[in-house]
Every structure is written in C-alpha cells, then in structure tokens.
Design an enzyme around this catalytic site. Sequence first.
Site, PDB file in Angstrom:
ATOM      1  N   GLU A  90       0.841  -1.204   0.000  1.00  0.00           N
ATOM      2  CA  GLU A  90       0.000   0.000   0.000  1.00  0.00           C
ATOM      3  C   GLU A  90       0.872   1.249   0.000  1.00  0.00           C
ATOM      4  O   GLU A  90       0.595   2.220  -0.717  1.00  0.00           O
ATOM      5  CB  GLU A  90      -0.925  -0.001   1.219  1.00  0.00           C
ATOM      6  CG  GLU A  90      -2.048  -1.011   1.152  1.00  0.00           C
ATOM      7  CD  GLU A  90      -2.959  -0.828  -0.049  1.00  0.00           C
ATOM      8  OE1 GLU A  90      -3.366   0.321  -0.307  1.00  0.00           O
ATOM      9  OE2 GLU A  90      -3.256  -1.830  -0.725  1.00  0.00           O
ATOM     10  N   HIS A 132      10.574  -7.146   6.167  1.00  0.00           N
ATOM     11  CA  HIS A 132      10.813  -6.360   7.377  1.00  0.00           C
ATOM     12  C   HIS A 132      11.189  -7.282   8.530  1.00  0.00           C
ATOM     13  O   HIS A 132      10.922  -8.484   8.496  1.00  0.00           O
ATOM     14  CB  HIS A 132       9.559  -5.566   7.774  1.00  0.00           C
ATOM     15  CG  HIS A 132       8.809  -5.016   6.619  1.00  0.00           C
ATOM     16  ND1 HIS A 132       9.312  -4.009   5.829  1.00  0.00           N
ATOM     17  CD2 HIS A 132       7.600  -5.344   6.102  1.00  0.00           C
ATOM     18  CE1 HIS A 132       8.426  -3.744   4.874  1.00  0.00           C
ATOM     19  NE2 HIS A 132       7.394  -4.537   5.012  1.00  0.00           N
TER      20      HIS A 132
END
Length: 751
Positions: free
Chosen positions: A86, A350
């Site tokens: 996003e 991440h």
Amino acid sequence: MTKPLIIVESPTKARTIGRILGGDYQVLSSNGHVIDLPQKELAVDPENGFVLKNRVIPSKRKILSEISKAAKDSDRILMATDPDREGEAIAYLLASHLKIPEDRIFRVLFHEITRNGVLRALENPGKPDHLKFEAQQARRAIDRLVGYKLSPVLWERIKRGLSAGRVQSVALRLVSEREKAIQAFQPEDYWLIFSHLEGDSPPPLKARLVEAEGKKVDGKGHRLSVEAEAVRICDRLRGERHVVSDIQVKKARRSPSPPFITSTLQQEAARKLRFTAKRTMMIAQQLYEGVSLGDMGTTGLITYMRTDSVRVSAEAVDRARGEIRGRFGPDYLPEKARYYRNRKGTQDAHEAIRPARPELKPSAVDPFLDKDQKRLYELIYRRFLASQMADAQLERTRVKITAGPYLLEATGQVVLFKGFTALYEEGRDEDNNSEPVLPSLAKGQELDLKDVEIEKKTTQPPPRYTEATLVKELEEKGIGRPSTYAAILDTIQKRNYVTKEQRRFIPTALGMGVSDFLIERFPRLVDVQFTAKMEDELDDIEEGKRSYREMLTTFYDPFVSELEKEGEVGERHVWGQTDMDCPECGRNKLLIRTGKNGEFVGCSGYPECRFTSNFTRTPDGGIKLVEEEEREEKCPVCGNPMVVRQSRAGPFLGCSLYPECRGTRPLSTGVHCPEEGCDGELVIKRSKKGRTFYGCSNYPNCRYAVWDEPVDQPCAQCDSPIMTIKSTRGDEYLVCPRKGCGYRQRRHETD
C-alpha cells in the site's frame, strides 16, 4: 533548489521525522492515498489489459497541490511511505503524477522511526518498486471486479444493499461452516472416575481411571458412556487396594516463542488484552510512528507492525541480550543468541515486531503513553526480550496406580528453572488446567483411599472463532496477508454478516444466507485453496515471476462465465430458513429476517400471515422465540403491544405504533435489584463501547450494575439475592457477583 523533500503518508509520522531531522529536510504528509480508483465506477478495463483508471481523490486536491509545489522546488524527493504494497502504491502513483525527472525521485524505507533508523534509511535510498506496485494494483483490480460485479447479484438474489469481498467472503465461509458444525453436533454424555488418595506426606493426589478391565478409558476416543457401568466401577474401586505400580520422571525444556509478527501480535493482544485486531493495529501504528517522551525527544517505540518475518537484526539481538544480562543475570541468558527460522513463503521484507530501542523499558515510557499504548508496548517488549532468554526447565512426573483390574494415572509438573517464563508466557485460546504438584511416592507403595468420585461430562461442539483463532485460521490457510487481517474481521462485522457474543463470532442469518449463496453459485470464489493460491500469485507478480495481465486474465475469464451462468438461473435465493412452524398459522416455516432494528423471525407465508417475533440464540446455535407475554407487554402511553427494538444504548421496549406513539420502557430481566432498600429492576443496557451490561432501572439514584446476565436465585454461600450466568467452554455456571464470595456451580445442577 530548496532542501530535500520527504513524503510520508501519516501526519504523526511526518512530525516525528521532522523533529528527528530538524531543519535539514522538509517533511510532508499525504494523509494516506492521494490517487486511487474512483468510488462510483468500476474503473477497471478488462478489454484493454485491465488498465486501472486511477484518479486524484477530490478531498486530497489541496494536499496534492502542496506536495506538487514543494516537489518542484526540491532537488531530491524521498518517497518514505510505509514499507509495504500500500505504501509503495501511494509513492508510485504520487511520483507518476508529479511528473518530475526520475533522477530526482527516490524511495526510502523506514522500518523504525528512531534517529538511527531514519538516518540509516536516508543513507541508502532506492527507487520506487514497480513490481511491488503492480502486485498492489492487481489486488486492487481483483477486489474491485469482485465487488462491483458480484454485489448487484446479491441485491437481486438476496437483498438490496449487500456487498461481497473476495477475501472477506472466505472468512465468512469459515465462520458460517463452524456454526453449521455446532448446530449439527450431537452431544453425548460420558463419565470420568477419580480416586482421591494420600501418601505418607502431603499433598494429596487425584488419580484418573485410564484402563478398566483391559479396556482404555481416556475420556476422548475411549469413554465410559453408560452411567450404570461407571457406578459399578466406582463401587468396586472403593474396595480395591491402590498401589503405585510405576513412576516416570522426565526432565523437559520449554523454549520461548519468537518475537511477534502481525498475526501473532493480533492473536496475543486478543487473548491477553481483549483487543480486536483493528484496535491492535491502530495502537501499534501509533507506537511505530512516534511518541513524545519529554526530555528524551520524539521517537518510534516499535519497528514496522505489518510483517510476516521473525527475523531480527544482530544489533537488536545484542542489545536485548545486554538487557537480559543486566536485569536477570547470566543464568537467564543462553550461550548463543537465538535466531528464528521463517515459515515457507514468508516475504521477509521487514524485521519482526520488536521494541525499536530495547533499552526503553515499559516503566521508562509509561508516563508518556495512554493506557492501551502502555499495555501493547509492554506485551511487545516482554515477548521480544523473552525470545532471547534461556529455556524453562521442568520436571514432569507420571504415576501409575493399580487397583485390582483397574489402572489409574496422576500427573504433575515442577518448574526447576523459570527461564524465559520469568518474564513472559504465551496466552492460550482455550482454558488449560495447570498440572498439580505430586507428593513424594515410591514404587510398590500402597496409598490411602479417601474417596472415589464420578464426574459427568458432555462432549462439546467445536468452539466458535474468536479474533485470535480466526486470525490464526486465516494465516494457516494462506487467506489474506498481515496487512489485511484486521480489515477482514472488521468488514464482515460492519456488513452485519457476523456478530460477536462473549468475544466469539456468530454468523447472522443474513451472513449464513450470503455464504450459502456464494458456495452454491460461486464455489471457486469462496474456495479456500483457490483464494490462498491467488495470494501466492500476487506474490509472484511482486517477485517478477508472473505478469499483471496474465494473472488478472486467469482470474477474470472464469469469473465472467460464472456471472453469466448465474444470470441464466433467474431465481431468488431463500435465506434464513428455520425448521420451526409458525405458531400463528401453523402452515408455514419461520424465516430469520433482518430489519433496521436487527434480526427477527417472520412467517414465510407473509403477507397472508404477518406473524413476527424477536428471538434469542441458544448455546447450540438454535433459536428461541421471545415469550408471548414479553412480546405483548402494553405501552405505558397508549396501551398497545410493545416490541423489542434496538438503539445505540442497547435493546429496549418500544410501542408497536411508532412513530405515532413514542412510548418506551427498559427491557427488564425480571430480576429485582439486589441493593438493600432499592425497589428497581435490573434492565439490559449497553456501554459506550457497545458491551451489554445489566443495570438498575433506578439509575442514577441506584448505580448497581453487573456485566453478566443476572438470575433471580440466592447464592448458596453468602446472602447475595442474585447470581449471574457465565459460560466456559460450552458449560454454563451460576456465579455469585458479590465481591469476595467467589461461589460458583454448574447451572444444570440447580435445574
């Protein structure tokens, strides 16, 4: 040219980064998406390669103008939106719209909003990731196609105003199918037998029968299902010598869980803090974007909260080990640092969710956080620190006891070294009884029999999903991704497809109807494996293994065929069917319907028969009509019958002639207020957060209230005039609400 421009999507994040960098950079916020698909049109062109017609969101034109002006005057534009799909879409669409030379636009990924994290990211800027952007746009296109093409079918076949989502429909199916399993479940009674024994020293022990006359009795696959047989065994056990025949003592170790990823954070916050997934992610976002810590400055407290990786940087591990050594001592620190292995298919973009600065203990930041932020930060902090601590060391003992032709067992556990459990233990989805400590025993020792107890049990249906177990199920089946779990759970509730009672999801009749319809007419769309495969295909686009157009074509062509086939059926789908006969006409079955005041039942012969009634749900998933006398309570204003209605404050009785007559009355439980000297009744109310409770009708003069449903029955232990109903794993208990009493008993024992 002016100073470099950093663009983030959150105002809070912009302020935190601005304070960290001082005046060396200009930092602006896009406030989320600035360019997206317009709301009132399909905006996806299947005939021309599934081109998306992205447009500037009207309410964001002023923000875009400010960003455009700043970008023209800057020699470097650093797109620092969230490091996920996003965020990539926000950055990519902004960069395309600004029409600034590519050599001036860079992509920066902030995995933690701390001084070191921000400066490190700025030292290594990259370029916008076109493949990650295409994966996001593919998801956006598919979801738009499903929503805009399928929702009108639901309007036509079931009810106007409905909508269907690609992933949400699969989640609804899981909840609905679990409810059907509960309704179809046939409970069976069985009996467990226990001998209460004593050795030469305390404590006493309770041994369970596991073998009777050569046959296993484990309470699961092998049960005593005949009460007379259980009584016979009990009578014989009372006359048998109980002798220790075997003692098994095993040392065991328990290792800590890895640090949180998005799904496990949502599960654990649901179990321990009773947070919804949506609430968890909102608070985590606040902790990630930055908090002012007074003289310590403004900083993000946790790393990025949308991740499926348990990877942790070596630097963070070293700092955690230093904290453990200083706080607990060397015994609690394993010889080597722990590194956890990711599951197959993990994106690993991440790190795991961890404290951005492990030296910032919860006690140091508590004064600067609100209640929810404190609780979630402490949960993340403890889980991360515990993940680097030593194993817990246990001693597990199993004692076998022979009594004639019977074999009994008692188990116990002793913690030899707490290890990581000194700081943190993972929550559990269902109740688990801890094992007792056993007395010192010897093989061949005869035990003193004090009593033989028979305990009646009933097999239980599968439990309804909680937030924690539904997120776990979605993750295990590959439905959705870390960034979507909270939205999935929130959406199916907002659409009135499911409700929550006692923290568990129950599908409404409307939700069951929609799910049944989709399974019958669009089976591929709500197939769990198909949906999981589609998630993998989106990952393939991001990794360059598959093209955007190929993936969408593969999905869309069969979907259009299903739509065309449905158009040929032309029949309306019947939903909400019950097996209950209409009590008024006796000819037709009752249907569950949804009105503006919630669910009710009505005769399927409407309009010839206009019978309607409110209803309640039973523990096995069935329905029970509101009693006739309650339905016909008279309005205090005009004398006409009253009906149960819903408001933000909860259910109440309202005149059936509304809006001509606006007479109302609280919905009473029929239980008198237990406060001495009060003549009020306990009525159903709802808190500001939407939770049902029961309060005195004389409020504010009397403020007595309880969370659980009251029963007009005195406590057998104290002089409380009422009890309350609690449900635990399918069993109902009567519990004394008086503080300090604690008396409870199974409800069926008093019936």
